[in-house]
Design an enzyme around this catalytic site. Structure first.
Site: not given
Ligand code: CP
Ligand code: NVA
Length: 304
Positions: A101, A128, A131, A223, A263, A291
């Site tokens: 990440r 993502h 997701q 989101d 999400c 997930r």
């Molecule tokens: N939806 C998602 O990726 O959640 P987290 O940021 O908690 O991993």
């Molecule tokens: N768009 C959000 C998604 C989190 C899972 C972010 O990047 O923070």
């Protein structure tokens, strides 16, 4: 050759459908897959916080008999304590796969470029993909098909939408999208998604009108308005997204029984009201659970 999952573009429709089929089997019969990745190890390089991605990958790997190690900023601090290249090359000597990440998508690409083991994108500012694959898995699980189903997205043209739009277009799921002016998804990704939609015969409609997007929706998705790393823009964004909230009024223009997806994490009272996300038609916790099943399928495909 190693295979990475950095964006949905890395996968053809057949790969995605295979992952979804395997995820269904993994979900139905957890015991049948326990031990399949015995002796394998993955590292989770995270530059941002996470609940779902971290826990689902760690526990998913454990359920498959393998080992997962969290490597957050307090551990390796990729790009700060040492270069992305050195992290990629060293971890490739210890591990069988990496889930990352990153703040910048360019770091994700650099990591995958240097690593000699599969790299899975667990969110960047651009994409993502895990997701998105879990989300379309959830759509199929709930509605039984992609054909003729309309998934509407109301909100920010962000990483989650980029991947969802491409995944839906690849498998033939129709999407109607509404983003505020100036917050549309990037032109290159729209062009790409439109080419996938053309190939699968699905519809992809973009506008700046939440009502237009929500009209006759089978499922409505949103989101956060302020993604991780955009905190400085929070006040401005909250004003500009005000008319893009999923609330009781917007739900009225959807099809009866329209399901609600997010999400997560969610901010009740901002992108969605508490009464909508906590209603009987909300499937956000099934979505979060899936997930793990989909990521187990991804790990089985990439690490076996
Ligand atoms: N939806 C998602 O990726 O959640 P987290 O940021 O908690 O991993
Ligand atoms: N768009 C959000 C998604 C989190 C899972 C972010 O990047 O923070």
């Amino acid at each position: 050759m190693k295979k990475d999952i950095i964006t949905i573009k890395d996968l053809d429709a057949g790969d995605i459908l295979e992952i979804l089929d395997l995820a269904k089997k993994v979900k139905q019969d957890r015991a049948a897959y326990s031990g399949r990745l015995r002796g394998k190890s993955i590292g989770l390089i995270f530059q941002k916080p996470s609940n779902r991605t971290r826990v689902s990958f760690e526990i998913g790997m454990e359920q498959l008999g393998g080992h997962a190690m969290y490597l957050g900023p307090g551990e390796i601090d990729m790009g700060v304590r040492e270069s992305v290249k050195d992290v990629a090359c060293v971890l490739s000597r210890y591990l069988d796969g990496i889930v990352a990440r990153t703040k910048e998508h360019a770091d994700m690409e650099e990591l995958a470029g240097y690593a000699t083991i599969p790299v899975i994108n667990g969110l960047s500012d651009y994409a993502h993909p895990c997701q998105a694959m879990s989300d379309i898995f959830t759509v199929k699980e709930k509605l039984g098909t992609f054909k003729g189903v309309t998934l509407s997205y109301v909100g920010d043209g962000n990483n989650v939408l980029n991947s969802l739009m491409c995944a839906a277009a690849k498998v033939g799921l129709d999407m109607k999208i509404a983003t505020p002016k100036g917050y549309e998804p990037a032109k290159d990704i729209v062009r790409l998604a439109k080419s996938f939609a053309k190939a699968s015969g699905s519809k992809l409609e973009l506008s700046n009108s939440p009502k237009k997007a929500a009209m006759d929706a089978d499922i409505i998705y949103t989101d956060v308005w302020v993604s991780m790393g955009q905190e400085k823009e929070a006040e401005k964004r909250k004003k500009q997204f005000r008319d893009f909230q999923i609330n009781g009024g917007l739900m009225k223009v959807t099809r009866g029984g329209c399901l609600i997806m997010h999400c997560l994490p969610a901010h009740r009272g901002e992108e969605i009201t508490g009464s909508v996300i906590d209603s009987k038609d909300s499937i956000v916790y099934d979505q979060a659970e899936n997930r793990m099943h989909v990521e187990k399928a991804v790990l089985l495909k990439l690490l076996k």
